[in-house]
Design an enzyme around this catalytic site. Structure first.
Site, PDB file in Angstrom:
ATOM      1  N   GLU A 117       0.827  -1.214   0.000  1.00  0.00           N
ATOM      2  CA  GLU A 117       0.000   0.000   0.000  1.00  0.00           C
ATOM      3  C   GLU A 117       0.853   1.253   0.000  1.00  0.00           C
ATOM      4  OE1 GLU A 117      -1.861   1.760   3.819  1.00  0.00           O
ATOM      5  OE2 GLU A 117      -1.988  -0.405   4.046  1.00  0.00           O
ATOM      6  N   ARG A 128      -2.135  11.526   6.878  1.00  0.00           N
ATOM      7  CA  ARG A 128      -2.009  10.824   5.599  1.00  0.00           C
ATOM      8  C   ARG A 128      -3.305  10.829   4.804  1.00  0.00           C
ATOM      9  NH1 ARG A 128      -0.275   5.051   6.791  1.00  0.00           N
ATOM     10  NH2 ARG A 128      -0.156   4.837   4.546  1.00  0.00           N
ATOM     11  N   ARG A 132      -5.529   5.835  -0.864  1.00  0.00           N
ATOM     12  CA  ARG A 132      -4.409   4.907  -1.001  1.00  0.00           C
ATOM     13  C   ARG A 132      -4.402   4.287  -2.390  1.00  0.00           C
ATOM     14  NH1 ARG A 132      -3.991   6.868   3.287  1.00  0.00           N
ATOM     15  NH2 ARG A 132      -3.583   5.947   5.315  1.00  0.00           N
TER      16      ARG A 132
END
Length: 157
Positions: A117, A128, A132
């Site tokens: 990932e 973050r 993804r």
């Protein structure tokens, strides 16, 4: 509670659920709380986007009904992350390249360690964020804008 009253209470849900499924509102759409700063609807190269999820007229369904989208229709941040993956890094986040366990079982079943990932930065997020890219050992790529709740398979570059 009488049968008539029970039917009146459940009928809207029985009608609404299939309609939502048919319109695609339950798959990869909307925004998550982590993406409040993401851009709204826009159009680029004829592809409509909503909060970082490409909207194409394409309905191909490779693995178990998963939608495919061209890499060029992903947000710019995802395209940059794809280039970093192809180059082997360097990656901006310490956790980029770790094993993705596929606990949610939304991707095809593969042995542990098959998927890796990578973070796709979310503009305005203080962390973050939720986006993804997941890469498979055979070169396949998947994008999620909502931290693994839904995926699209990425095709091309």
């Amino acid at each position: 509670m009488t049968v008539g009253r029970r039917l009146r209470r459940t009928l809207p849900a029985l009608v609404l659920a299939p309609l939502l499924a048919l319109t695609g509102l339950t798959a990869c759409g909307g925004t998550s709380g982590d993406e409040a700063g993401a851009s709204g609807p826009s159009s680029r190269n004829g592809v409509r986007q909503t909060a970082g999820v490409p909207r194409t007229g394409r309905t191909s369904a490779p693995s178990g009904g998963m939608r495919e989208v061209p890499a060029s229709s992903l947000p710019a941040e995802a395209q940059r992350t794809l280039r970093l993956i192809a180059a082997g890094g360097p990656f901006p986040y310490r956790r980029d390249g770790i094993t993705f366990a596929n606990r949610e079982r939304r991707l095809p079943s593969e042995p542990t360690g098959y998927y890796k990932e990578y973070t796709v930065p979310t503009p305005g997020a203080g962390d973050r964020g939720a986006r993804r890219l997941i890469g498979g050992r055979a070169g396949e790529r998947y994008y999620t804008q909502d931290h693994y709740r839904s995926f699209v398979r990425v095709t091309g570059g």
